[in-house]
Scaffold this active site. Structure first.
Site, mmCIF file in Angstrom:
data_model
loop_
_atom_site.group_PDB
_atom_site.id
_atom_site.type_symbol
_atom_site.label_atom_id
_atom_site.label_comp_id
_atom_site.label_asym_id
_atom_site.label_seq_id
_atom_site.Cartn_x
_atom_site.Cartn_y
_atom_site.Cartn_z
ATOM 1 N N ASN A 49 4.501 143.594 42.516
ATOM 2 C CA ASN A 49 3.985 142.528 41.661
ATOM 3 C C ASN A 49 2.470 142.472 41.548
ATOM 4 O O ASN A 49 1.933 142.168 40.498
ATOM 5 C CB ASN A 49 4.506 141.185 42.183
ATOM 6 N N GLU B 87 13.573 138.944 47.311
ATOM 7 C CA GLU B 87 13.060 137.596 47.558
ATOM 8 C C GLU B 87 12.797 136.928 46.205
ATOM 9 O O GLU B 87 11.763 137.131 45.587
ATOM 10 C CB GLU B 87 11.765 137.635 48.377
ATOM 11 N N ASP C 281 9.532 142.028 47.556
ATOM 12 C CA ASP C 281 8.737 140.802 47.528
ATOM 13 C C ASP C 281 8.589 140.272 46.094
ATOM 14 O O ASP C 281 8.608 141.039 45.128
ATOM 15 C CB ASP C 281 7.345 141.122 48.113
ATOM 16 N N HIS D 297 8.747 137.214 39.844
ATOM 17 C CA HIS D 297 7.464 137.298 39.145
ATOM 18 C C HIS D 297 7.288 138.625 38.398
ATOM 19 O O HIS D 297 6.213 138.910 37.888
ATOM 20 C CB HIS D 297 6.319 137.089 40.139
#
Length: 560
Positions: A169, A322, A279, A283
């Protein structure tokens, strides 16, 4: 003399037989335990240990300071010395095996930004691993690529899988030592608002955390700073040649996400890691995760072909995501407000479940029944990773550590995979004076308490017993749940796959002293069972088993 020799020979044979007989008895016990090695590893019921690489164990004090990271930081916001060698040491010592752990996830070990920054919680270095500067290098504070290779091999030798924590990300923050990546690679604003799909994906998580343009298919050149770094390190041509081969093989455009996907999947191709914990999933546009999974699977199969003598099993590459605030009750969809996304349909076998901590004080049966039903209906063939405390959840379950036994029972006996956060098993304090924000959750592992405090040792033993039972029985995490008796509370779990069948019975909140556990309809009369908690053999009679001990828990398995 002949008679004496014959007598001595007979005596020797008699003694030898006795010794052999005793040895055979010991062997039977060992075989009983070693037969557990034949238990299939099932990601849906895995017992995962999650640790901060920098906060677990310092295996090599000589690598504690690099890149002149010597500025004073806020409390628990600098490097503390934990490293890859430290994790390997604990694997070798059998710490994870004794705890019943069969997968380890540790925070990212790629090279972090060299400078420090302040996000409003005090000056901070990238000790946590989420501030990448160069995805192709292991940060020397954590160790070397050789250290990482040894860790994976050592874990595999113990039957433990390795989950690498990966970030697609964002880069690390911008500092005087760490220039911003080119604007065709990253956006530096606006900051995320988290109310729509657009303002959750096309934005920066926080100020000064450049967001990779993962949605872009536009070809970009490598940053000059990265090229110069590789040149200084003598590996420029090697990195460029590998990228050329990757893009030729895949046909992908040279867009930002594909560079990073190549760099991340190299760790699979080179080391044979078993899975990714991904992670900040929500997003990033979900198609990027499908791309990552496709290349990860390719890399895993390639590694297996090259290392057929080191393949643990036929499990495919595993990805757990996540998706912050995803809860199991949502089933397969995550709701952005204006759009729902099924991340399970984009490469993820499992998502981290943020819901268990709010369920944890409900009755055991309420929790277990709910999770078993959801995992075998809405989430069939998928899974969740349950947790009660973590590295960035400021509202963990039992923050004061007053309910360590309840925590273990809920976490390790709830259907789904379990995530033990380092120090859960030793009641490591989650309230550290002088810390700001999530730093309070990230103190160094409390090894001294485990060595010297009887209360902690007793708690740790409880976690070990439950963890080993869980590891030895896929039925606990991946099986179907059924209540057998309300009071005292007794339940069963059953797991069937192919020719493998696993059945267990668990009793909780049992009376101390003499107790009767109802197993009728699940284990027939005459069945020999073993309570692994009290280490007692029992036989089913009249639909129940009788135990007499001071424990309020029983973990019953079939005698081998």
């Amino acid at each position: 003399m002949k008679k004496l020799l014959v007598a001595l020979s007979l005596l020797s044979l008699f003694i030898g037989c006795k010794k052999v007989e005793k040895k055979q008895q010991q062997t039977q016990v060992v075989e009983e335990k070693s037969s557990k090695k034949d238990v299939p590893f099932v990601w849906e019921g895995a017992n995962v240990y999650f640790l901060l690489t920098d906060r677990f164990n310092n295996g090599n004090p000589e690598n504690d300071v690099n890149f002149d990271r010597t500025e004073e930081t806020a409390v628990l916001r600098g490097f503390e010395g934990g490293d890859i060698q430290g994790i390997t040491q604990k694997i070798e010592e059998g710490y994870f095996t004794d705890l019943g752990i069969n997968a380890i996830w540790f925070t990212p070990v790629v090279e972090q930004i060299h400078g420090a920054t302040d996000e409003g919680t005090g000056k901070t270095y990238g000790y946590h691993g989420y501030w990448a500067k160069d995805w192709t290098s292991v940060d020397p504070n954590f160790g070397t690529r050789k250290d990482l290779e040894k860790l994976v091999k050592t874990a595999h030798d113990k039957g433990i899988r390795i989950l690498l924590d990966v970030v697609l990300n964002h880069t690390g923050p911008v500092t005087e030592k760490d220039p911003v990546w080119p604007d065709d690679w990253v956006r530096t604003g606006p900051k995320c608002e988290f109310t729509t799909y657009e303002n959750t994906t096309a934005c920066t998580l926080v100020e000064n955390l450049p967001d990779i343009l993962t949605e872009s298919d536009e070809a970009v050149e490598l940053p000059d700073a990265l090229l110069a770094k590789w040149k200084d390190e003598g590996r420029l041509s090697k990195e460029l040649d590998e990228l050329q081969l990757f893009f030729e093989r895949t046909g992908y455009p040279r867009a930002p996400r594909y560079y990073i996907i190549k760099w991340l999947t190299d760790y699979i191709n080179d080391l044979g890691v078993d899975g990714f914990r991904v992670d900040t999933v929500k997003h990033v546009n979900e198609n990027a995760w499908a791309d990552l999974h496709k290349e990860a699977e390719y890399a895993f199969e390639t590694w297996k072909k090259k290392h057929q003598d080191r393949i643990l099993d036929d499990n495919p590459f595993y990805m757990v995501g996540e998706v912050y605030n995803y809860g199991i009750s949502s089933g397969r969809d995550f709701d952005f407000g204006d759009k729902k996304v099924d991340f399970f349909d984009h490469g993820f076998k499992s998502l981290i479940n943020f819901e268990l901590k709010s369920d944890a004080d409900k009755s055991y049966e309420t929790i277990f029944k709910k999770y078993s039903k959801l995992l075998h209906t809405k989430l069939k063939d998928k899974s969740v990773l349950n947790y009660l405390t973590s590295h960035d959840d400021g509202s963990p379950y039992d923050k004061d550590r007053t309910k360590p036994y309840r925590t273990a029972n809920v976490l390790l006996l709830t259907p789904g995979a379990s995530q033990v956060y380092y120090g859960d098993e030793t009641s490591r304090s989650l309230i550290i004076e002088g810390t700001e924000g999530d730093a309070t959750l990230r103190s160094f592992m409390n090894w001294e308490d485990l060595d010297s405090v009887p209360k902690v040792q007793k708690i740790h033993k409880h976690w070990q017993k439950l963890g080993q039972f869980r590891k030895n029985h896929p039925a606990v995490g991946a099986g179907k749940h059924k209540r057998l008796a309300k009071s005292p509370y007794v339940f069963s779990r059953t797991y069937d796959k192919g020719e493998y069948r696993d059945k267990v019975v668990v009793g909780l909140d049992l009376p101390k002293g003499k107790k009767s556990l109802w197993v009728k309809g699940f284990f027939g009369d005459g069945t020999k069972l073993y309570d692994t908690y009290s280490e007692t053999e029992v036989t089913v009679a009249n639909g129940k088993v009788l135990l007499d001990n001071d424990y309020d828990i029983a973990l019953l398995e079939l005698m081998e």
